[in-house]
Design a protein around this motif. Structure first.
Motif, mmCIF file in Angstrom:
data_model
loop_
_atom_site.group_PDB
_atom_site.id
_atom_site.type_symbol
_atom_site.label_atom_id
_atom_site.label_comp_id
_atom_site.label_asym_id
_atom_site.label_seq_id
_atom_site.Cartn_x
_atom_site.Cartn_y
_atom_site.Cartn_z
ATOM 1 N N LEU A 199 32.290 39.676 7.027
ATOM 2 C CA LEU A 199 30.908 39.243 6.835
ATOM 3 C C LEU A 199 30.878 37.722 6.766
ATOM 4 C CD1 LEU A 199 29.734 41.935 4.266
ATOM 5 C CD2 LEU A 199 29.765 42.035 6.753
ATOM 6 N N SER A 200 30.970 37.115 7.948
ATOM 7 C CA SER A 200 31.105 35.656 8.023
ATOM 8 C C SER A 200 29.852 34.941 7.558
ATOM 9 C CB SER A 200 31.450 35.235 9.452
ATOM 10 O OG SER A 200 30.458 35.700 10.343
ATOM 11 N N TYR A 201 28.694 35.623 7.585
ATOM 12 C CA TYR A 201 27.455 34.950 7.179
ATOM 13 C C TYR A 201 27.408 34.705 5.678
ATOM 14 C CZ TYR A 201 26.435 39.912 6.497
ATOM 15 O OH TYR A 201 26.510 41.227 6.135
ATOM 16 N N LEU A 202 28.350 35.296 4.910
ATOM 17 C CA LEU A 202 28.422 35.026 3.476
ATOM 18 C C LEU A 202 29.456 33.951 3.147
ATOM 19 C CD1 LEU A 202 28.166 38.604 1.926
ATOM 20 C CD2 LEU A 202 26.387 36.883 2.163
ATOM 21 N N SER A 203 30.017 33.290 4.159
ATOM 22 C CA SER A 203 31.058 32.291 3.929
ATOM 23 C C SER A 203 30.734 31.031 4.704
ATOM 24 C CB SER A 203 32.422 32.840 4.367
ATOM 25 O OG SER A 203 33.416 31.844 4.261
ATOM 26 N N HIS A 204 31.131 29.901 4.131
ATOM 27 C CA HIS A 204 30.980 28.615 4.822
ATOM 28 C C HIS A 204 32.118 28.365 5.811
ATOM 29 C CE1 HIS A 204 27.692 27.402 2.200
ATOM 30 N NE2 HIS A 204 28.404 27.797 1.156
ATOM 31 N N PRO A 249 21.062 34.300 4.372
ATOM 32 C CA PRO A 249 22.419 34.268 4.932
ATOM 33 C C PRO A 249 22.744 35.475 5.787
ATOM 34 C CG PRO A 249 22.480 34.841 2.603
ATOM 35 C CD PRO A 249 21.062 34.475 2.916
ATOM 36 N N TRP A 250 22.081 36.613 5.581
ATOM 37 C CA TRP A 250 22.433 37.817 6.334
ATOM 38 C C TRP A 250 21.608 37.910 7.618
ATOM 39 C CZ3 TRP A 250 20.886 37.866 1.176
ATOM 40 C CH2 TRP A 250 19.519 38.072 0.947
ATOM 41 N N ILE A 261 37.904 26.875 -4.761
ATOM 42 C CA ILE A 261 38.512 28.193 -4.959
ATOM 43 C C ILE A 261 37.631 29.212 -4.257
ATOM 44 C CG2 ILE A 261 38.869 30.033 -6.655
ATOM 45 C CD1 ILE A 261 40.184 28.151 -8.463
ATOM 46 N N VAL A 262 38.246 30.031 -3.401
ATOM 47 C CA VAL A 262 37.527 31.089 -2.698
ATOM 48 C C VAL A 262 37.945 32.434 -3.288
ATOM 49 C CG1 VAL A 262 37.243 29.802 -0.574
ATOM 50 C CG2 VAL A 262 39.282 31.175 -0.896
ATOM 51 N N THR A 263 36.995 33.333 -3.392
ATOM 52 C CA THR A 263 37.249 34.675 -3.907
ATOM 53 C C THR A 263 36.508 35.671 -3.038
ATOM 54 O OG1 THR A 263 35.361 34.561 -5.402
ATOM 55 C CG2 THR A 263 37.475 33.833 -6.275
ATOM 56 N N GLY A 264 37.012 36.882 -2.999
ATOM 57 C CA GLY A 264 36.332 37.898 -2.216
ATOM 58 C C GLY A 264 37.132 39.172 -2.147
ATOM 59 N N LYS A 297 38.503 44.018 6.889
ATOM 60 C CA LYS A 297 37.172 43.713 6.392
ATOM 61 C C LYS A 297 37.291 42.669 5.292
ATOM 62 C CE LYS A 297 35.227 48.300 7.328
ATOM 63 N NZ LYS A 297 34.551 49.486 6.736
ATOM 64 N N TRP A 298 36.298 41.799 5.236
ATOM 65 C CA TRP A 298 36.361 40.713 4.243
ATOM 66 C C TRP A 298 34.952 40.255 3.907
ATOM 67 C CZ3 TRP A 298 38.374 37.736 0.661
ATOM 68 C CH2 TRP A 298 37.898 36.448 0.464
ATOM 69 N N VAL A 299 34.662 40.140 2.630
ATOM 70 C CA VAL A 299 33.402 39.594 2.176
ATOM 71 C C VAL A 299 33.696 38.604 1.054
ATOM 72 C CG1 VAL A 299 33.058 41.561 0.630
ATOM 73 C CG2 VAL A 299 31.125 40.089 1.179
ATOM 74 N N GLU A 300 33.188 37.400 1.198
ATOM 75 C CA GLU A 300 33.433 36.365 0.195
ATOM 76 C C GLU A 300 32.390 36.459 -0.910
ATOM 77 O OE1 GLU A 300 33.822 32.472 1.810
ATOM 78 O OE2 GLU A 300 33.881 31.479 -0.144
ATOM 79 N N LEU A 301 32.846 36.322 -2.148
ATOM 80 C CA LEU A 301 31.984 36.371 -3.323
ATOM 81 C C LEU A 301 31.910 34.978 -3.941
ATOM 82 C CD1 LEU A 301 33.294 39.699 -4.890
ATOM 83 C CD2 LEU A 301 31.370 39.382 -3.332
#
Length: 733
Positions: free
Chosen positions: A91-96, A78-79, A201-204, A185-189
């Motif tokens: 970090l859009s590559y960690l999110s759909h 993904p990265w 449900i989205v978290t990050g 800045k945003w990174v999805e977990l």
């Protein structure tokens, strides 16, 4: 295409005994050998193949080969390849969640259809201006002002069901839209660490003004494909467990938690129930009250039941202006109570689902404004309002220590609702959920109300009685409200508003006759559909009863008006001499009612007056059917017996008291003094003294209880001002 360099020893030997090797070079010399099959062979077998295919140069000591091999499939990590050169903070590559390739199509809500005509007119005039080159700026400006005013008026008086439709708008910004607009800045977990990652449900982690927050929210789709992937924002137990994992992570690292609510409810399929849907929600509810970091919840769309509350136990809860929060959807509530989802507008009003109602009931701590037309009209501005609210709330909550923060969260939910003490509760209360008896008066109550109103109308004095007028006006208002609700539930309100808008915006060039004919056809069609739906058996029974009541009242009023008009005409035609004789007729009737006898001359005179009156009525083109005696209202025999019995008991009690206490002698002395001509003042004093002695000795409470029991039995209203007047009223002797 990739190249490979190979060096191997002992492949060939020259005259001098030196080792010769072979190299796969990037240049061609002599005859080149392309051998992709070499990769599938062992090195020893490759030597045998090469010895047959090698082209040797004139110099036997050197040789070259070139091999072409296919590129192997690279694993899709993904990265990116270069982690050091990331331009964006997200970090859009960690999110759909990716930007849409096509702009969403505009969607017009049902109650917004009257504005479509104005939009079409504005677009048409602009097209004409572009084609002809003429200046239509004044007309366009007037129409735009009219459109803005109509939009403002429309969104200023929204009903609960209309606000809910805005909250469910397909183009309404989602949780990730708001997060991307708010954060630098945003990174999805992902993942609940139990084998699944619920996309509903989205978290990050995200940063606002350099401060890190944990964001958790329900994620809806922006089109059909995304909605299916996100399960229409209805989480499974995995989603709630993922949210709980991130909350504990934020609690460990002291990150404030921000949750976004936008879900119709938890996913209620069989698999979710087997995996413990209720347990997952309950676990979240319990755990959130123990988190030691500030929690802020924002309702961005609709919040349905426990599925929304599972991430909504916060210190502060804010709602967007057109959002909704409910325990059951209006459609489900209407289907349960009224057996039809068409009553959803009525259910939405009764459920109090809007942000304004929640703020008034102190469930929501504030309302975040939206632009005219809803959040989808300007998503960036709406996100900025949410951001400002979150930053201010977290700053306020961070001033509390851990104990104060936990107590603040507990008290917020303890103060919701209310209770009453000291009010008796029926041990068994029967509830009938038949649609014909819900929130509707019984037939007997309707008939009694009609009789009371009819009596008031018949007894009204003068041109208008204010009490009767208020009652009729209230009945008309109730009927109007019921009809409006019926139009909404039948889906005819939009058609009616469209007709009203067409009437108000009709061009002056249109002939009034053609316009009236066109509008009349539309109105007739709407009324036919309304009457057809109203005539269905068991439908709108409350409205039918009120309409019947109103028609009956209007008929009574018209009859009374005709009577008054006829009476005035007759009085004008009656001569003054006959009016004087009618006074004689009235006095004769009074004598008869008192039981007095009349002499023969008076009887003959009364008969003559009656005959003259009949002749005058015939002259006024009125047919005299007959002459009847006036009915005097008398009490029923049973009622008379009960009243006489109670009066007799009261008199006997008073007489017994006067004999036992010797008051009877005082009464006899008072009678004797009155016969001798004593002064009135002395007599009044003596009478008052005797009454006081009787009241002091008499058991007033027992007599009062008998009177009240009689009143209850007869259905008479209680009078609270007669507590101390039993002796004065009933104790006369």
């Amino acid at each position: 295409m990739s190249t490979l360099s190979l060096i191997a020893g002992n492949c060939g030997r020259g005259k001098g005994g030196e080792d010769r090797g072979f190299e796969l070079l990037h240049r061609f010399s002599g005859r080149d050998l392309f051998s992709s099959e070499l990769l599938g062979s062992s090195f020893t077998r490759a030597n045998q193949i090469w010895s047959k295919e090698i082209y040797r140069n004139k110099s036997r000591n050197n040789f070259r080969i070139i091999a072409k091999i296919k590129k192997g499939k690279k694993y899709d990590y993904p990265w990116p390849d270069d982690m050091n050169n990331i331009s964006s903070g997200h970090l859009s590559y960690l999110s759909h969640f990716k930007p849409l390739t096509e702009k969403p199509k505009p969607v017009t809500l049902p109650f917004e259809k009257p504005l479509v005509d104005l939009e079409k007119k504005i677009a048409e005039i602009r097209r004409m201006a572009d084609e002809t080159g003429l200046d239509f700026s004044n007309q366009i400006g007037q129409l735009e002002n009219k459109y803005r005013q109509a939009l403002k008026d429309l969104y200023k008086h929204l009903t609960p069901i209309q606000r809910l439709s805005i909250a469910r708008h397909p183009n309404r910004p989602t949780v990730l839209d708001h997060i991307f607009n708010m954060t630098e800045k945003w990174v999805e977990l992902h993942g609940d660490r139990a084998g699944y990652d619920d996309p509903a449900i989205v978290t990050g982690l995200g940063s606002i003004d350099g401060k890190t927050y944990m964001f958790i929210g329900h994620q809806k789709g922006r089109n059909t494909k995304e909605n299916i992937f996100r399960n229409f924002a209805m989480p499974t137990p995995h989603g709630y467990r993922k949210a709980l994992r991130m909350m504990k992570y934020a609690d460990h690292h002291k990150f404030p938690i921000v949750t976004f609510v936008d879900t119709p409810g938890a996913f209620a399929d069989l698999k979710s129930e087997e995996l413990g849907q209720g347990e997952a929600i309950a676990h979240n509810l319990r755990a959130m009250f123990g988190l030691k970091v500030p929690i802020v919840t924002v309702v961005t769309g609709e919040g349905g039941s426990g599925g929304a509350l599972a991430i909504g136990c916060a210190n502060k809860m804010f709602m967007l202006e057109n959002s909704a929060f409910y325990v059951a959807s209006p459609e489900a509530c209407a289907a349960i109570l009224w057996k039809s989802s068409q009553a959803a507008p009525k259910a939405a009003e009764k459920l109090r689902i809007t942000a304004q109602e929640h703020y008034r009931l102190k469930i929501a701590d504030g309302i975040i404004p939206e632009p005219l037309g809803g959040a989808h009209a300007d998503p960036a501005w709406t996100s900025q309002q949410i951001k400002n609210t979150i930053v201010e709330s977290i700053k306020e909550l961070e001033e509390m220590n851990t104990e104060e923060l936990l107590e603040h969260r507990r008290l917020k939910f303890r103060y919701i609702g209310g209770f009453q003490e000291g009010i008796p509760v029926e041990p068994r209360r029967k509830r009938n959920m038949k649609p014909s008896e819900i929130n509707m008066p019984k037939a007997a109550d309707i008939e009694s109300e009609i009789e009371i109103l009819k009596k008031k109308i018949l007894e009204a004095k003068g041109p208008s009685d204010p009490i009767t007028g208020q009652t009729i006006e209230k009945l008309k208002q109730d009927v109007d409200k019921e009809i409006t609700n019926a139009f909404i539930s039948m889906g005819l309100q939009e058609k009616l508003e469209a007709v009203q808008l067409e009437l108000s915006t009709a061009s002056q060039d249109t002939p009034s006759q053609a316009l009236n004919r066109s509008l009349k056809e539309k109105v007739d069609k709407i009324m036919q559909e309304f009457n057809h739906n109203l005539s269905r058996p068991g439908a709108y029974l409350g409205l039918k009863q009120k309409l019947e009541k109103l028609n009956l009242v209007n008929g009574i009023i018209e009859t009374e008006e005709r009577k008054k008009k006829l009476k005035a005409e007759i009085n004008q035609k009656i001569p003054a001499e006959l009016k004087a004789k009618m006074e004689l007729l009235k006095s004769a009737e009074e004598k008869i009612s008192r039981g007095e006898t009349m002499d023969k001359d008076l009887i003959e005179e009364v008969q003559g007056v009656k005959q003259e009156l009949v002749e005058i009525l015939k002259a006024a083109n009125l047919e005299v059917v007959g002459v009847t005696k006036k009915n005097v209202a008398t009490a029923p025999p049973e009622l008379k017996e009960k009243i006489e019995k109670v009066n007799k008991e009261i008199y006997e009690e008073i007489e017994s008291v006067t004999k036992k206490t010797g008051i009877s002698r005082n009464i006899e002395d008072l009678k004797a003094d009155i016969e001798k001509g004593a002064s009135s003042e002395d007599g009044e004093k003596a009478e008052a003294m005797i009454k006081h002695e009787i009241l002091a000795t008499l058991d007033v409470e027992a007599l009062k209880e008998k009177v009240e029991n009689l009143a209850v039995e007869l259905g008479l209203p209680k009078d609270g001002d007669t507590d101390h007047e039993v002796g004065a009223g009933n104790g006369r002797f």
